[in-house]
Design a protein around this motif. Structure first.
Motif, PDB file in Angstrom:
ATOM      1  N   VAL A 227      87.099 -16.609 -63.697  1.00 54.99           N
ATOM      2  CA  VAL A 227      86.608 -16.129 -64.944  1.00 54.99           C
ATOM      3  C   VAL A 227      87.751 -16.131 -66.118  1.00 54.99           C
ATOM      4  N   MET A 228      87.484 -16.572 -67.381  1.00 56.66           N
ATOM      5  CA  MET A 228      88.346 -16.407 -68.203  1.00 56.66           C
ATOM      6  C   MET A 228      87.664 -15.293 -69.458  1.00 56.66           C
ATOM      7  N   GLY A 229      88.478 -14.896 -70.018  1.00 54.42           N
ATOM      8  CA  GLY A 229      87.616 -13.860 -70.977  1.00 54.42           C
ATOM      9  C   GLY A 229      88.754 -13.454 -72.042  1.00 54.42           C
ATOM     10  N   TRP A 230      87.799 -12.891 -72.965  1.00 52.99           N
ATOM     11  CA  TRP A 230      88.626 -12.186 -74.176  1.00 52.99           C
ATOM     12  C   TRP A 230      88.605 -10.715 -74.305  1.00 52.99           C
ATOM     13  N   TYR A 231      89.505  -9.934 -74.436  1.00 52.35           N
ATOM     14  CA  TYR A 231      89.333  -8.323 -74.532  1.00 52.35           C
ATOM     15  C   TYR A 231      89.840  -8.138 -75.842  1.00 52.35           C
ATOM     16  N   ARG A 232      89.580  -7.051 -76.467  1.00 53.48           N
ATOM     17  CA  ARG A 232      90.366  -6.459 -77.682  1.00 53.48           C
ATOM     18  C   ARG A 232      90.717  -4.912 -77.592  1.00 53.48           C
ATOM     19  N   GLN A 233      91.716  -4.646 -78.347  1.00 53.16           N
ATOM     20  CA  GLN A 233      91.865  -3.251 -78.323  1.00 53.16           C
ATOM     21  C   GLN A 233      92.074  -2.806 -79.694  1.00 53.16           C
ATOM     22  N   ALA A 234      91.168  -2.007 -80.390  1.00 54.82           N
ATOM     23  CA  ALA A 234      91.589  -1.543 -81.756  1.00 54.82           C
ATOM     24  C   ALA A 234      92.417  -0.244 -81.634  1.00 54.82           C
ATOM     25  N   PRO A 235      93.225  -0.137 -82.823  1.00 56.40           N
ATOM     26  CA  PRO A 235      93.824   1.100 -82.894  1.00 56.40           C
ATOM     27  C   PRO A 235      93.093   2.351 -82.439  1.00 56.40           C
ATOM     28  N   GLY A 236      93.563   3.139 -81.606  1.00 53.53           N
ATOM     29  CA  GLY A 236      93.226   4.398 -81.130  1.00 53.53           C
ATOM     30  C   GLY A 236      92.000   4.301 -80.266  1.00 53.53           C
ATOM     31  N   LYS A 237      91.856   2.982 -79.656  1.00 55.79           N
ATOM     32  CA  LYS A 237      90.669   2.759 -79.031  1.00 55.79           C
ATOM     33  C   LYS A 237      90.946   2.320 -77.689  1.00 55.79           C
ATOM     34  N   GLN A 238      90.290   2.123 -76.540  1.00 57.84           N
ATOM     35  CA  GLN A 238      90.547   1.571 -75.345  1.00 57.84           C
ATOM     36  C   GLN A 238      90.008   0.006 -75.597  1.00 57.84           C
ATOM     37  N   ARG A 239      90.886  -0.678 -74.675  1.00 66.62           N
ATOM     38  CA  ARG A 239      90.706  -2.031 -74.459  1.00 66.62           C
ATOM     39  C   ARG A 239      89.102  -2.393 -74.042  1.00 66.62           C
ATOM     40  N   GLU A 240      88.391  -3.405 -74.687  1.00 63.74           N
ATOM     41  CA  GLU A 240      86.977  -3.722 -74.231  1.00 63.74           C
ATOM     42  C   GLU A 240      86.828  -5.097 -74.011  1.00 63.74           C
ATOM     43  N   LEU A 241      85.901  -5.567 -73.241  1.00 65.81           N
ATOM     44  CA  LEU A 241      85.528  -6.754 -72.924  1.00 65.81           C
ATOM     45  C   LEU A 241      84.913  -7.383 -74.236  1.00 65.81           C
ATOM     46  N   VAL A 242      85.326  -8.415 -74.990  1.00 65.82           N
ATOM     47  CA  VAL A 242      84.244  -9.011 -75.947  1.00 65.82           C
ATOM     48  C   VAL A 242      83.549 -10.315 -75.202  1.00 65.82           C
ATOM     49  N   ALA A 243      84.012 -11.134 -74.578  1.00 64.51           N
ATOM     50  CA  ALA A 243      83.487 -12.124 -73.727  1.00 64.51           C
ATOM     51  C   ALA A 243      83.961 -12.524 -72.600  1.00 64.51           C
ATOM     52  N   GLY A 244      83.262 -13.159 -71.867  1.00 63.26           N
ATOM     53  CA  GLY A 244      83.753 -13.938 -70.495  1.00 63.26           C
ATOM     54  C   GLY A 244      83.055 -15.066 -70.347  1.00 63.26           C
ATOM     55  N   ILE A 245      83.523 -16.030 -69.478  1.00 62.27           N
ATOM     56  CA  ILE A 245      83.109 -17.122 -69.089  1.00 62.27           C
ATOM     57  C   ILE A 245      83.448 -17.640 -67.805  1.00 62.27           C
ATOM     58  N   THR A 246      82.434 -18.147 -66.898  1.00 63.67           N
ATOM     59  CA  THR A 246      83.031 -18.524 -65.576  1.00 63.67           C
ATOM     60  C   THR A 246      83.447 -19.962 -65.675  1.00 63.67           C
ATOM     61  N   SER A 247      83.910 -20.472 -64.538  1.00 63.66           N
ATOM     62  CA  SER A 247      84.366 -21.982 -64.230  1.00 63.66           C
ATOM     63  C   SER A 247      83.161 -22.905 -64.316  1.00 63.66           C
ATOM     64  N   GLY A 248      81.883 -22.381 -64.111  1.00 59.53           N
ATOM     65  CA  GLY A 248      80.907 -23.006 -64.325  1.00 59.53           C
ATOM     66  C   GLY A 248      80.084 -22.752 -65.690  1.00 59.53           C
ATOM     67  N   GLY A 249      80.496 -21.977 -66.656  1.00 59.70           N
ATOM     68  CA  GLY A 249      80.112 -22.185 -68.040  1.00 59.70           C
ATOM     69  C   GLY A 249      79.325 -20.912 -68.209  1.00 59.70           C
ATOM     70  N   SER A 250      78.913 -19.973 -67.474  1.00 59.62           N
ATOM     71  CA  SER A 250      77.977 -18.900 -67.489  1.00 59.62           C
ATOM     72  C   SER A 250      79.014 -17.898 -68.376  1.00 59.62           C
ATOM     73  N   THR A 251      78.278 -17.203 -69.444  1.00 60.67           N
ATOM     74  CA  THR A 251      78.897 -16.492 -70.446  1.00 60.67           C
ATOM     75  C   THR A 251      78.451 -14.989 -70.445  1.00 60.67           C
TER      76      THR A 251
END
Length: 120
Positions: free
Chosen positions: A32-56
């Motif tokens: 799996v590859m993915g993107w997370y984000r963290q805004a000031p004062g907030k916890q890191r959260e998952l934005v999007a993920g994708i498997t090697s087969g392309g499932s998102t």
């Protein structure tokens, strides 16, 4: 293994940005590859993920606006961000589950992060 992210910056609300993250080093396979984000004062959260087969999968807050994709030959994951909102402002981190050889377990790696700022 290193993950290098590109593409952050300053954009007006309603605009678009495309992030890219390339994995390099001793890589046998990436799950799996993915993107997370963290805004000031907030916890890191998952934005999007994708498997090697392309499932998102996507966070509800970005569905319909963001698209994740990957190029397995280049060990690279992308995040196309459209209709950006000020609340999308955050440091965006890429993540990849990497295996160094056939016998190894997958290990999580993180990029350093790239800042996305959306002005209103």
């Amino acid at each position: 293994v290193q993950l290098q992210a590109y593409g952050g910056g300053l954009v007006q609300a309603g605009g678009s940005l495309r992030l890219a993250c390339a994995a390099s080093g001793v890589i046998f396979s990436i799950n799996v590859m993915g993107w997370y984000r963290q805004a000031p004062g907030k916890q890191r959260e998952l934005v999007a993920g994708i498997t090697s087969g392309g499932s998102t999968n996507y966070a509800d807050s970005v569905k319909g606006r963001f698209t994740i994709s990957r190029d397995n030959a280049k060990n690279t994951v992308y995040l196309q961000m459209n209709s950006l909102k000020p609340e999308d402002t955050a440091v965006y981190y890429c993540n990849a589950a990497v295996r160094g050889d056939w016998y190894s377990r997958y290990v999580d790696y993180w990029g350093r992060g790239t800042l996305v700022t959306v002005s209103s």
